[in-house]
Design an enzyme around this catalytic site. Sequence first.
Site, PDB file in Angstrom:
ATOM      1  N   HIS A   1       0.863  -1.188   0.000  1.00  0.00           N
ATOM      2  CA  HIS A   1       0.000   0.000   0.000  1.00  0.00           C
ATOM      3  C   HIS A   1       0.898   1.237   0.000  1.00  0.00           C
ATOM      4  O   HIS A   1       2.145   1.106  -0.025  1.00  0.00           O
ATOM      5  CB  HIS A   1      -0.959  -0.014   1.196  1.00  0.00           C
ATOM      6  CG  HIS A   1      -0.276  -0.248   2.509  1.00  0.00           C
ATOM      7  ND1 HIS A   1       0.605   0.645   3.052  1.00  0.00           N
ATOM      8  CD2 HIS A   1      -0.332  -1.294   3.379  1.00  0.00           C
ATOM      9  CE1 HIS A   1       1.051   0.188   4.207  1.00  0.00           C
ATOM     10  NE2 HIS A   1       0.513  -1.004   4.430  1.00  0.00           N
TER      11      HIS A   1
ATOM     12  N   HIS B   1       4.060   1.264   2.164  1.00  0.00           N
ATOM     13  CA  HIS B   1       5.240   0.551   1.650  1.00  0.00           C
ATOM     14  C   HIS B   1       5.942   1.388   0.578  1.00  0.00           C
ATOM     15  O   HIS B   1       7.164   1.419   0.501  1.00  0.00           O
ATOM     16  CB  HIS B   1       4.834  -0.779   1.003  1.00  0.00           C
ATOM     17  CG  HIS B   1       4.288  -1.793   1.952  1.00  0.00           C
ATOM     18  ND1 HIS B   1       2.963  -2.152   1.979  1.00  0.00           N
ATOM     19  CD2 HIS B   1       4.894  -2.545   2.899  1.00  0.00           C
ATOM     20  CE1 HIS B   1       2.770  -3.076   2.901  1.00  0.00           C
ATOM     21  NE2 HIS B   1       3.923  -3.336   3.475  1.00  0.00           N
TER      22      HIS B   1
ATOM     23  N   ASP C   1       4.883  -0.453  12.918  1.00  0.00           N
ATOM     24  CA  ASP C   1       5.163  -1.634  13.750  1.00  0.00           C
ATOM     25  C   ASP C   1       6.310  -1.264  14.684  1.00  0.00           C
ATOM     26  O   ASP C   1       7.449  -1.698  14.498  1.00  0.00           O
ATOM     27  CB  ASP C   1       5.530  -2.826  12.863  1.00  0.00           C
ATOM     28  CG  ASP C   1       4.353  -3.253  12.002  1.00  0.00           C
ATOM     29  OD1 ASP C   1       3.308  -3.585  12.569  1.00  0.00           O
ATOM     30  OD2 ASP C   1       4.468  -3.208  10.769  1.00  0.00           O
TER      31      ASP C   1
ATOM     32  N   SER D   1      -2.479   0.089   6.548  1.00  0.00           N
ATOM     33  CA  SER D   1      -2.138  -1.295   6.885  1.00  0.00           C
ATOM     34  C   SER D   1      -2.815  -2.200   5.869  1.00  0.00           C
ATOM     35  O   SER D   1      -3.926  -1.896   5.407  1.00  0.00           O
ATOM     36  CB  SER D   1      -2.676  -1.618   8.292  1.00  0.00           C
ATOM     37  OG  SER D   1      -2.756  -3.015   8.465  1.00  0.00           O
TER      38      SER D   1
HETATM   39  O1  PAF Z   1       6.718  -5.833   8.672  1.00  0.00           O
HETATM   40  C1  PAF Z   1       6.617  -6.795   7.888  1.00  0.00           C
HETATM   41  O2  PAF Z   1       5.993  -6.718   6.823  1.00  0.00           O
HETATM   42  C2  PAF Z   1       7.269  -8.116   8.254  1.00  0.00           C
HETATM   43  O3  PAF Z   1       7.217  -8.333   9.626  1.00  0.00           O
HETATM   44  C3  PAF Z   1       8.710  -8.253   7.741  1.00  0.00           C
HETATM   45  C4  PAF Z   1       9.628  -7.237   8.395  1.00  0.00           C
HETATM   46  C5  PAF Z   1       8.734  -8.080   6.231  1.00  0.00           C
HETATM   47  C6  PAF Z   1       9.258  -9.640   8.072  1.00  0.00           C
HETATM   48  O4  PAF Z   1       8.500 -10.643   7.478  1.00  0.00           O
END
Ligand code: PAF
Length: 250
Positions: free
Chosen positions: A15, A18, A130, A165
């Site tokens: 999304h 990212h 996160d 998210s």
């Molecule tokens: O945050 C995430 O999407 C996941 O926890 C990660 C860091 C890619 C590990 O799988």
Amino acid sequence: MSETVAFVPTMGALHAGHLELIKRARTLSDEVVVSIFVNPLQFENPDDLAKYPRDIEGDTEKALSAGATRVWAPSYDEVYPSEIIKISAGELGRRFEGRERVGHFDGVLTVVNRLFELVKPNFAIFGEKDFQQLFIIKNWVKENQIPVEIIAHPTVRDSDGLALSSRNQRLSALGRKSALVIHRALVAASREEMLQILASEPGFKLDYAEIIDEETFEIASSASTYKRGIIAGWVNGVRLIDNSPMGLAR
Ligand code: PAF
């Protein structure tokens, strides 16, 4: 050829949040690797793993248009070829997010360790959304002198404040409205006020709401310089988390 590699590990379902991480990576290096790997080790609930949205083609297109130079979607065997070296996230891995999601952070560190071994990045970019994951990874990198610089990127929000998210896709229109209570609560000045705001929304089921010391991830005290509100709860059967520096939610 670029001498450094900036890495954005993802589980796909990309999304705008990212894409901001990828754009940030591009400011650090000409070589930006984005991985897409849904890591079974970090799912404690098989149903959650099965339901995780997968769209490699769409994600690849999005990542490339945001500036990725390589999108890498390894197979399970590539990431975990034989015996898995499991990494423990320790005591903090069992608190807050880790209390509900037993083994989650061990799974995250285990996969991040393998991805770093395979990609050998100079920089790795993680979202503050996160926050506990970011804290645990930063500490593990520091303690083990892993030669990767961890870059934290601020949470990306919709204009109404909802933190982006992949799970938001699963909210109904009404559920989405209920979810906005999390952002409202993060503007509160105290934990009591935060709890009151959260309790005023019948569509929200609280898991935890705490104020932590950003430097230790312990419950904040009067000695804490940097405090952060962290909230987790359920809307429409979807588990949501968010956090913000205390009193500063944007
Ligand atoms: O945050 C995430 O999407 C996941 O926890 C990660 C860091 C890619 C590990 O799988």
